[in-house]
Design an enzyme around this catalytic site. Structure first.
Site, PDB file in Angstrom:
ATOM      1  N   HIS A 239     -39.081  41.321  52.781  1.00  0.00           N
ATOM      2  CA  HIS A 239     -37.743  41.920  52.656  1.00  0.00           C
ATOM      3  C   HIS A 239     -37.853  43.042  51.639  1.00  0.00           C
ATOM      4  CE1 HIS A 239     -33.489  42.396  51.848  1.00  0.00           C
ATOM      5  NE2 HIS A 239     -33.205  41.567  52.832  1.00  0.00           N
ATOM      6  N   ARG A 259     -26.903  47.743  51.081  1.00  0.00           N
ATOM      7  CA  ARG A 259     -27.147  49.007  51.777  1.00  0.00           C
ATOM      8  C   ARG A 259     -26.146  49.204  52.914  1.00  0.00           C
ATOM      9  NH1 ARG A 259     -32.585  48.006  53.622  1.00  0.00           N
ATOM     10  NH2 ARG A 259     -32.346  45.957  52.705  1.00  0.00           N
TER      11      ARG A 259
END
Lengths: 617, 260
Positions: A239, A259
């Protein structure tokens, strides 16, 4: 000699190993189909790692953008998985996910709402439309609590803090599980007709990981030893955004939702570097200017997505490249900034968990300052090879679902596709196991010798006079995986990794735990080393064989995707000689309609020009 | 790195004692990190529960210098540089070993709560709820089941093994509240809340609210409104009169009494 009849023994139709989202959903289904069902879990109920999932669960409900459909979701999933996904699994997932999410609402889940009062959906990396049903940034907690609170009223037997040691067989059929209670150290013999593995991945083989102690690849080792196959296990997802500081929290996840809600990645010079790393394949659908990315954030449906929302492998490698080039943040990561993008109250409302996590663990106020983030081992795309529709392995009566199973995500997983994977394939596994048990024509019974052997190998660890410290062995394994089987891989290092794993295996045979069998973490750690070693060896060997870079598997010495390798899965099984056997296997050709949808231009797909003939189920 | 002194309770249900450990501590560590280091270097068999290490699973509850806390969210720099850190298991639950307690009481209480019972869906197959109507239930559903509120609850602490199940405790009062205030739920749990879950036993000291790591308004937003609903149902003179004249509209019997 141990008298097996003296062991605490229970009988069930179906035993589920693991009580995360997949295991609970499987047990609910199996129980609903009339099976006498038990769940065993290493932790207490409701503590499994599903609880950590933050962003949401992907399902093409179309509540926020009506252009969404299972076809677009399927196409996104295949592209994210670099077309290595088992086509049928990606299809089933995209088709079933909306019904599974709505079902959770019937069971009491309370998702965030749209203005119209429907389940709200958020944007996420690799998903064309806002698709993730969510509850702030604690969607995993909502999922596990919903399944738990529903499941306890369905007549399922739960054995908590209970670890599986070995699958028992009667010829070529599953006949039970030998397990032990962590609290007392007493053994539990579960005689049953089918077993569903829902044990998650093996992230604990690495040092920097978002995974908790439970992630030791138990399901991989249990399946492997019982004669099932592992597939695509070289695809381990890093990740892109784990915490990097302080050291003690290194690896803990920072949700992609940051994000999705507008967070941007900056290097130490304040440069928004992701624009430099847009792969050709995604160029047509990714914003190439800051201005366009901002319009997208403001809701302009004609603007393309910001490059921060590219797939996880791309973002993780980009951060690593910036750090390698000397442009990293002070503690060797990148800056993730949402403070300058969104007002403080927006951040606290949308990302309350992240706000508290940084405030309390790193003393950083994310509404005022950027976070420091870097890649962390997060997820196994590969795992136990199963049939797409029934989730059965090649061992009769053995099923697998969730992260533990292979196929759905191919070479890389999109964020949000994991929680939906759990409920879609958890249900199918429960269904598959029920159908298997119903059709079973004769009784199964495991012989005593298997049971005695499993008990012996566990108690030997306590009984031997002296031996290796299990914690030290675990640290050594983590060092090997960080050194040799990391985010980027090369042949020499992988070979070195395989050799070092072989040598470590010999030492693990001599592991010693001090103290008694009552709630003894040293003994638990020693037992889990066996599973970790099988998992680590499988990853290293498969990574060595796959000579290309695809999705989460990056080979510096074989850059780029190679068409030839798209033809194969790497399949691992225990050979007749007891050694790990690694093979390339030709993939099956998908039905024409799936190929057409996956390769369609998005405009054509959304205009309904493609895929009209696809069957409904 | 600094050398710190830890006093850790070691023992089991039969008894035990504090043992001292001198251990190196790095900057940024939380108490759970230090316990893990003790476990790896000095006491392999030291029993402690944990999972997520980020305050999300509620496994690592213990008492640190006398205060019930999540050890994964308790930073070492919250204490003075020379302060000895004393850790012991939750006091309200029976000890299994070292820092691990038997919390099965809580799982038993959860099973007593009548499950969610939704009304029908709309014609388009969707349930409709609005954000402002689910905010309260979502607050309660933030609960990570760390059981710190159960640990500090006077009613549960003082039960001395008697009448174990007369009060479900704060955690399950807000679980009941999350269902009662769920916009889709059609069941009626007020009779149980009064007679079986023991709403009258809570004397609103708010200790549970104080220790909640999720900052849920357990007392003010959950327990007190439930108490009010009980009072409205059973003790409000106008409602009582209405019931006598117009017949009983709401279920009065609890499940144990043969209610549906």
């Amino acid at each position: 000699m141990l008298d097996v009849s003296e062991l605490q023994t229970v009988e069930h139709d179906v035993v589920v190993i693991g009580a995360g989202g997949a295991g609970l959903r499987a047990a609910i289904e199996s129980s609903a189909r009339g099976m006498n069902t038990a769940v065993i879990s290493k932790s207490l109920l409701g503590k499994a790692h599903t609880v950590m999932a933050e962003g949401g669960m992907a399902a093409a409900l179309g509540n926020v953008d009506a252009r969404d459909s299972w076809k677009v979701h399927f196409r996104d999933t295949m592209r994210g998985g670099k077309f290595l996904n088992v086509w049928r699994m990606a299809e089933l997932h995209a088709k079933h996910a909306p019904a599974r999410v709505r079902e959770l609402e019937d069971w009491g889940a309370v998702f965030d709402r749209t203005k119209e009062g429907l389940i709200s959906q958020r944007n996420f990396g690799g998903h064309r439309h806002p698709r993730l049903a969510h509850v702030g940034d604690r969607t995993g907690l909502e999922l596990i609590r919903t399944l738990q609170d529903h499941g306890i009223h369905q007549g399922i037997t739960f054995h908590m803090e209970c670890t599986a040691l070995r699958l028992l067989k009667d010829g070529d059929r599953i006949a039970g599980v030998l397990a032990y209670f962590r609290e007392t150290g007493r053994f539990l013999l579960l005689r049953c007709k089918a077993v569903i593995l829902a044990t998650g991945g093996a992230g604990k083989a690495w040092r920097v990981t978002s995974n908790s102690w439970e992630y030791t690849g138990d399901g991989y080792a249990l399946a492997y030893e019982a004669g099932a196959e592992l597939m695509d296990i070289e695809f381990t997802q890093f990740h892109p955004t784990g915490m990097v500081w302080p050291l003690s929290v290194r690896g803990i996840l920072v949700t992609e939702g940051v994000r999705g809600d507008g967070g941007i990645l900056l290097n130490k010079d304040g440069k928004r570097f992701m624009f430099e790393y847009i792969p050709e394949k995604f160029a047509a659908e990714t914003a190439n200017t800051v201005e366009e990315a901002s319009r997208w954030l403001d809701g302009d449906k004609n603007a393309r997505r910001p490059p921060e929302l590219l797939t996880r492998d791309v973002v993780a490698r980009s951060i690593r490249a910036e750090v390698k080039a000397g442009r990293g943040s002070p503690h060797g990561g990148a800056f993730l900034d949402i403070a300058s993008r969104r007002p403080a109250d927006f951040i606290k409302r949308r990302l309350p968990g992240m706000y508290h996590q940084f405030k309390e663990l790193a003393e950083v106020d994310i509404t005022k300052e950027p976070m420091e983030v870097g890649p962390t081992l997060h997820y196994f795309m590969g795992g136990v090879r199963v049939d797409a529709d029934t989730q059965q392995t090649r061992v009769n009566g053995l099923f697998a679902c969730g992260e533990c199973a292979a196929g759905m995500h191919g070479a890389n997983r999109l964020g949000g596709n994991s929680l939906s994977d759990l409920i879609v394939f958890g249900r199918l596994a429960g269904l598959g196991a029920s159908n298997y048990v119903t059709a079973l024509s004769s009784q199964v019974r495991a012989d005593d010798e298997q049971i005695r052997a499993a008990v012996r190998s566990a108690t030997d660890i306590l009984n031997r006079q002296s031996g290796e410290n299990p914690y030290a062995l675990h640290e050594d394994l983590q060092e090997i995986m960080e050194d040799c089987v990391g985010i980027v891989r090369v042949e020499d290092e992988l070979k070195d990794g395989v050799n070092r794993i072989q040598a470590l295996k010999e030492r693990v045979k001599n592991v010693k735990a001090n103290g008694s069998s009552q709630y003894n973490p040293g003994w638990h750690e020693a037992i889990s080393m066996g599973s970790l070693m099988v998992s680590a060896e499988a990853v290293a060997r498969a990574a060595l064989m796959r000579q290309e870079s695809r999705g989460a598997h990056t080979r510096l010495d074989y850059e780029g995707e190679r068409d030839e390798w798209l033809q194969y899965n790497i399949v691992i099984k225990k050979g007749a000689d007891g050694q790990m056997q690694v093979d390339k296997e030709q993939r099956k050709e998908p039905p024409a309609y799936l190929k057409e949808i996956a390769n369609a231009k998005i405009e054509d797909l959304e205009a309904g020009k493609v895929g009209q003939n696809a069957p409904a189920d | 790195m600094a050398l710190r002194k830890f006093r850790v309770w070691r023992g089991d249900g039969q008894g035990g004692e504090f043992k001292e450990y001198d251990i190196e501590v790095d900057p940024g560590m939380v108490v759970l990190d230090v316990i893990h280091r003790i476990q790896a270097k000095q006491a392999n068999d030291l029993a402690v529960r944990w999972n997520c290490k980020a305050g999300k699973c509620g496994s690592c509850s213990m008492e640190i210098n006398g205060k019930p806390r999540l050890s994964c969210m308790t930073r070492m720099n919250a204490y003075g540089p020379d302060e000895t850190i004393t850790v012991q298991p939750l006091k309200t639950f029976p000890v299994i070993k070292d820092l691990v307690t038997d919390v099965s009481f809580n799982y038993r209480q959860n099973k007593r709560i009548r499950p969610f019972k939704p009304g029908p869906k709309g014609a388009d197959g969707n349930h409709r709820m609005f954000q402002e109507d689910v905010d309260r239930t979502q607050e309660f559903r933030k609960c990570i089941e760390c059981f710190l509120c159960q640990d500090v609850c006077h009613v549960l602490r003082d039960r001395d093994g008697k009448d174990q199940d007369r009060f479900v405790g704060p955690r399950f009062m807000i679980r009941a509240a999350s269902l009662e205030m769920h916009p889709l739920d059609t069941d009626d749990r007020i009779p149980e809340i009064r007679k079986e879950y023991g709403s009258g036993l809570c004397n609103i000291t708010r200790c549970c609210t104080e220790v909640c790591p999720e900052h849920i308004g357990i007392t003010d937003n959950g327990i007190i409104p439930l108490k009010e609903r009980v009072v409205d149902r059973y003790f409000d003179p106008i409602t009582m009169l209405g019931r006598t004249i117009f017949g009983i509209k709401k279920r009065k019997k609890t499940l144990a009494e043969g209610g549906e």
